[in-house]
Design an enzyme around this catalytic site. Structure first.
Site, mmCIF file in Angstrom:
data_model
loop_
_atom_site.group_PDB
_atom_site.id
_atom_site.type_symbol
_atom_site.label_atom_id
_atom_site.label_comp_id
_atom_site.label_asym_id
_atom_site.label_seq_id
_atom_site.Cartn_x
_atom_site.Cartn_y
_atom_site.Cartn_z
ATOM 1 N N GLY A 21 -2.123 1.843 -12.259
ATOM 2 C CA GLY A 21 -2.735 1.003 -11.352
ATOM 3 C C GLY A 21 -3.232 1.567 -10.284
ATOM 4 N N GLY A 23 -4.551 0.331 -5.972
ATOM 5 C CA GLY A 23 -4.548 -0.517 -4.753
ATOM 6 C C GLY A 23 -5.454 -0.301 -3.882
ATOM 7 N N GLY A 24 -5.379 -1.074 -2.909
ATOM 8 C CA GLY A 24 -5.930 -0.663 -1.564
ATOM 9 C C GLY A 24 -5.927 0.592 -0.894
ATOM 10 N N ALA A 26 -3.526 3.195 -2.392
ATOM 11 C CA ALA A 26 -2.752 4.106 -3.128
ATOM 12 C C ALA A 26 -3.310 3.803 -4.487
ATOM 13 C CB ALA A 26 -1.275 4.080 -2.923
ATOM 14 N N LYS A 27 -2.741 4.932 -5.309
ATOM 15 C CA LYS A 27 -2.930 4.890 -6.670
ATOM 16 C C LYS A 27 -1.434 4.908 -7.400
ATOM 17 C CE LYS A 27 -7.554 6.752 -7.416
ATOM 18 N NZ LYS A 27 -8.337 8.005 -7.875
ATOM 19 N N VAL A 28 -1.147 4.432 -8.447
ATOM 20 C CA VAL A 28 0.205 4.326 -8.999
ATOM 21 C C VAL A 28 0.134 4.845 -10.229
ATOM 22 C CG1 VAL A 28 1.999 2.777 -9.547
ATOM 23 C CG2 VAL A 28 0.567 2.158 -7.905
ATOM 24 N N LYS A 43 3.801 6.127 -6.381
ATOM 25 C CA LYS A 43 2.474 5.663 -5.658
ATOM 26 C C LYS A 43 2.206 6.745 -4.528
ATOM 27 C CE LYS A 43 1.468 1.167 -3.359
ATOM 28 N NZ LYS A 43 1.861 0.037 -3.110
ATOM 29 N N ASP A 141 2.760 -9.498 2.744
ATOM 30 C CA ASP A 141 1.727 -9.332 1.776
ATOM 31 C C ASP A 141 2.239 -9.692 0.229
ATOM 32 O OD1 ASP A 141 -0.626 -8.766 0.508
ATOM 33 O OD2 ASP A 141 -0.322 -6.696 0.251
HETATM 34 P P1 ATP Z 1 -2.301 -3.222 -2.250
HETATM 35 O O1 ATP Z 1 -2.474 -1.709 -2.350
HETATM 36 O O2 ATP Z 1 -3.490 -3.769 -1.443
HETATM 37 O O3 ATP Z 1 -1.111 -3.749 -1.964
HETATM 38 P P2 ATP Z 1 -1.971 -3.700 -5.029
HETATM 39 O O4 ATP Z 1 -0.732 -4.453 -4.890
HETATM 40 O O5 ATP Z 1 -2.829 -4.340 -5.982
HETATM 41 O O6 ATP Z 1 -2.919 -3.754 -3.747
HETATM 42 P P3 ATP Z 1 -0.781 -1.324 -5.636
HETATM 43 O O7 ATP Z 1 0.501 -1.847 -4.774
HETATM 44 O O8 ATP Z 1 -0.987 0.103 -5.462
HETATM 45 O O9 ATP Z 1 -1.746 -2.152 -5.399
HETATM 46 O O10 ATP Z 1 -0.268 -1.295 -7.078
HETATM 47 C C1 ATP Z 1 -1.290 -1.101 -8.194
HETATM 48 C C2 ATP Z 1 -0.990 -1.669 -9.610
HETATM 49 O O11 ATP Z 1 0.042 -0.462 -10.068
HETATM 50 C C3 ATP Z 1 -0.141 -2.808 -9.624
HETATM 51 O O12 ATP Z 1 -0.984 -3.732 -9.674
HETATM 52 C C4 ATP Z 1 0.543 -2.687 -10.941
HETATM 53 O O13 ATP Z 1 -0.237 -2.909 -12.053
HETATM 54 C C5 ATP Z 1 1.013 -1.182 -10.716
HETATM 55 N N1 ATP Z 1 2.247 -0.739 -10.209
HETATM 56 C C6 ATP Z 1 2.742 -0.850 -9.061
HETATM 57 N N2 ATP Z 1 3.966 -0.689 -8.836
HETATM 58 C C7 ATP Z 1 4.606 -0.598 -10.107
HETATM 59 C C8 ATP Z 1 5.747 -0.201 -10.530
HETATM 60 N N3 ATP Z 1 6.719 0.053 -9.508
HETATM 61 N N4 ATP Z 1 6.044 0.056 -11.949
HETATM 62 C C9 ATP Z 1 5.159 -0.268 -12.560
HETATM 63 N N5 ATP Z 1 3.773 -0.393 -12.412
HETATM 64 C C10 ATP Z 1 3.419 -0.595 -10.861
HETATM 65 MG MG MG Z 2 0.833 -3.655 -3.991
#
Ligand code: ATP
Ligand code: MG
Length: 575
Positions: A21, A23-24, A26-28, A43, A141
């Site tokens: 995934g 997000g804003g 980070a990359k996960v 992350k 958030d």
């Molecule tokens: P922001 O960074 O603005 O909070 P976000 O919550 O969409 O935005 P991230 O928190 O970086 O972004 O997460 C990105 C994606 O990664 C999530 O939507 C989810 O699909 C995946 N993800 C995050 N954490 C986990 C985890 N612990 N296990 C599995 N997938 C995850």
């Molecule tokens: Mg998030």
């Protein structure tokens, strides 16, 4: 971190498997912890943030406090670390890997969720909040993207406290947080200090989305959405999806109250309400004066004829099929009794000519609504006049005669005085922030209307740079004032072309330089045999060169032929 990821191992321990995934900030990634032999989620901060020391410090602090939390409904934070990979420093958080999907994905897939599922997930999320709040951590958030649903149906909340790091003290209305702003509380939108009730509001917005498949407020820019959170009333969940139980409808609308004091006081109270199907009882008092509560199950055919008579649902969970038949047996005698009551009241209200009725209050209702309310009860309405008013918006009833609670004959005429509102001058909003503007408008009985954003060289980001109508225009109270909000100065550097200056007069050269958005650096005066006195004879950047706006240019101006030179100089200096 772009390109293929195979064989990247962080800290000699976490082996990146693939990206799951983004997000804003980070990359996960899914990764394998070689030491403990388990899957983890990692992350990794995006580069832009990894260069910001201040940010990194807060990021670490927050991650550490999140790591203190330990709850089945909270994504466990195991570790934080940094490592050099391909010459770049990477900052990362190691978390519990949740196999499943985000609540956002689930809502998108299903359109909307059943009452049963909404309650189930909401209780779990509220449990997570309770546990965090008890440890003094506000999430800040809560949004469906931060709620993961695992393969067993467990809801797990992630990113505790991280929002504070990315949004500084006041919220920044940039496109990068678009998406987040759909769930922010009014107090957050105003940049005020938030407490646990702010998380409850956001959860309310998430529940709203689960119930109807749409966020409570949407607009084409994030500022507009933030303003709606501050001042607009959300459409009732029930109006958008009739399948939503009254029980849930009440809870969601209560969570979305603008004033934190009107929400539940904490997550525990919310959990109680969610688990208590009769939670609605508390609110009944407010609206029961002219209504008779009838207890029926949702799918009874024995509906009272008068739809307006309140129908309170006891077994409101439609998924709970087993219960429905059982409770309907229990409820039958009650339903019959209630029907009988309706019949009796109906008889007295229609068949009996000399029956009397209590006048309801119609103060502050729209004129049309007031007339309807009176006629529904067998009274007549007469608009006797309009009056200017500060207190009541235009079109609202401000006085009634007879007053409420007085018992009159059916058919009695109730005279109404309707507010003509009042004209007020629009205040000056330039340079204020949204929350100040809201206060300034509220003070005179106006509200914020459409919001748009624009770059501004003169006003800092988030300040108001334009308003419509303009200051001192007279407006009816209750009207809206559109505002334009500064995005700060335009960031990208524009290019410009260097014009030909040679042969132009000194004065013309200066105006060309500013016209082409260049800046003047040095001016030399030199004698020349060929170039007439006062004209430009040389420019440091040649004509047609493309340069960044604001680039500095030097000029050489002719002082004419040798002979006259001295005299002319003297004249110039005297000038
Ligand atoms: P922001 O960074 O603005 O909070 P976000 O919550 O969409 O935005 P991230 O928190 O970086 O972004 O997460 C990105 C994606 O990664 C999530 O939507 C989810 O699909 C995946 N993800 C995050 N954490 C986990 C985890 N612990 N296990 C599995 N997938 C995850
Ligand atoms: Mg998030």
């Amino acid at each position: 971190m772009r390109g293929n990821m195979e064989k990247i191992i962080l800290d000699n321990r976490y082996e990146i498997i693939d990206q799951v995934g983004i997000g804003g900030m980070a990359k996960v990634y899914k990764a394998k912890d070689r030491l403990l032999g388990r899957l983890v989620a990692i992350k990794i901060l995006k580069e832009a943030y990894a260069e910001d020391d201040e940010f990194l410090k807060k990021f670490n602090n927050e991650a550490q406090s999140a790591a203190r939390l330990n709850h089945v409904n909270i994504v466990n934070v195991y570790d934080i670390g940094e490592d050099m990979v391909n010459g770049r420093k990477l900052y990362y958080i190691v978390m519990e890997y949740v196999e499943g999907l985000t609540l956002k994905d689930l809502i998108e897939k299903e359109g909307s969720l059943s009452n049963h599922d909404i309650i189930d997930y909401s209780v779990q999320i509220a449990q997570a909040l309770k546990s965090a709040h008890d440890s003094g951590i506000i999430h800040r958030d809560i949004k469906p993207q931060n709620i993961l649903i695992d393969k067993y149906g467990l809801a797990k909340v992630t990113d505790f406290g991280i929002a504070r790091v990315s949004s500084n003290a006041t919220i920044t209305y940039t496109s990068s947080i678009l998406g987040t702003v759909h769930y922010i509380s009014p107090e957050q939108a105003k940049g005020k200090i938030v407490d646990e009730k702010s998380d409850l509001y956001s959860l309310g917005a998430v529940m709203y989305e689960m119930a109807v498949g749409k966020v409570p407020f949407d607009a084409d820019n994030s500022v507009g959405i933030a303003v709606m959170h501050i001042q607009d009333k959300p459409k009732s969940v029930k109006d958008l999806n009739e399948k939503v139980s009254d029980h849930l409808n009440r809870i969601i609308m209560k969570l979305l109250e603008k004033d934190p004091a009107n929400r539940f006081s904490n997550a525990s109270q919310l959990i109680e309400a969610l688990e208590d199907q009769s939670f609605s009882l508390e609110d009944k008092k407010l609206e029961d004066t002219a209504r008779i509560p009838i207890v029926v199950t949702q799918k009874r055919e024995a509906k009272p004829k008068e739809d307006k008579e309140a129908v309170y649902i006891s077994a409101s969970d439609e998924n709970d099929k087993k219960n429905t038949s059982k409770s309907s047996i229990r409820i039958w005698p009650l339903a019959l009794l209630a029907l009988l009551l309706v019949g009796i009241v109906y008889f007295f209200m229609t068949k009996s000519n000399d029956s009397r009725i209590e006048v309801p209050t119609v103060i502050n209702l729209d004129q049309d609504m007031a007339v309807r309310e009176l006629e529904k009860r067998g009274l007549k309405a007469n608009i006797s006049r309009t009056e200017e008013s500060d207190q009541y918006d235009k079109g609202k009833v401000m006085k009634q005669d007879p007053e409420s609670s007085i018992v009159v004959d059916l058919g009695t005429t109730v005279n109404l005085v309707v507010s003509a509102g009042r004209e007020v001058p629009v205040p000056d909003l330039l340079g204020l922030d949204i929350s100040q503007a809201e206060d300034a408008l509220k003070e005179v009985g106006l509200t914020i209307g459409k919001t748009t954003t624009e770059n501004s060289e003169t006003y800092a980001k988030d300040l108001i740079i334009g308003q419509d109508p303009r200051v001192n225009t007279n407006l009816q109270t209750g009207s809206k004032v559109d505002i334009v909000i500064s995005l700060g100065p335009e960031e990208r550097i524009e290019n410009t072309w260097v014009p030909n200056l040679i042969g132009t007069s000194e004065e013309d050269a200066y105006s060309l330089i500013s016209q082409y958005k260049l800046s003047l650096r040095n001016v030399d005066y030199r004698e020349s045999e060929e170039v007439e006195e006062g004209l430009v004879m040389d420019q440091s950047i040649s004509q047609g060169t493309e340069v960044a706006e604001g680039s500095a240019i030097d000029l050489v101006i002719s002082t004419g032929k040798k002979e006259e030179e001295k005299e002319e100089e003297v004249v110039k200096n005297v000038d």
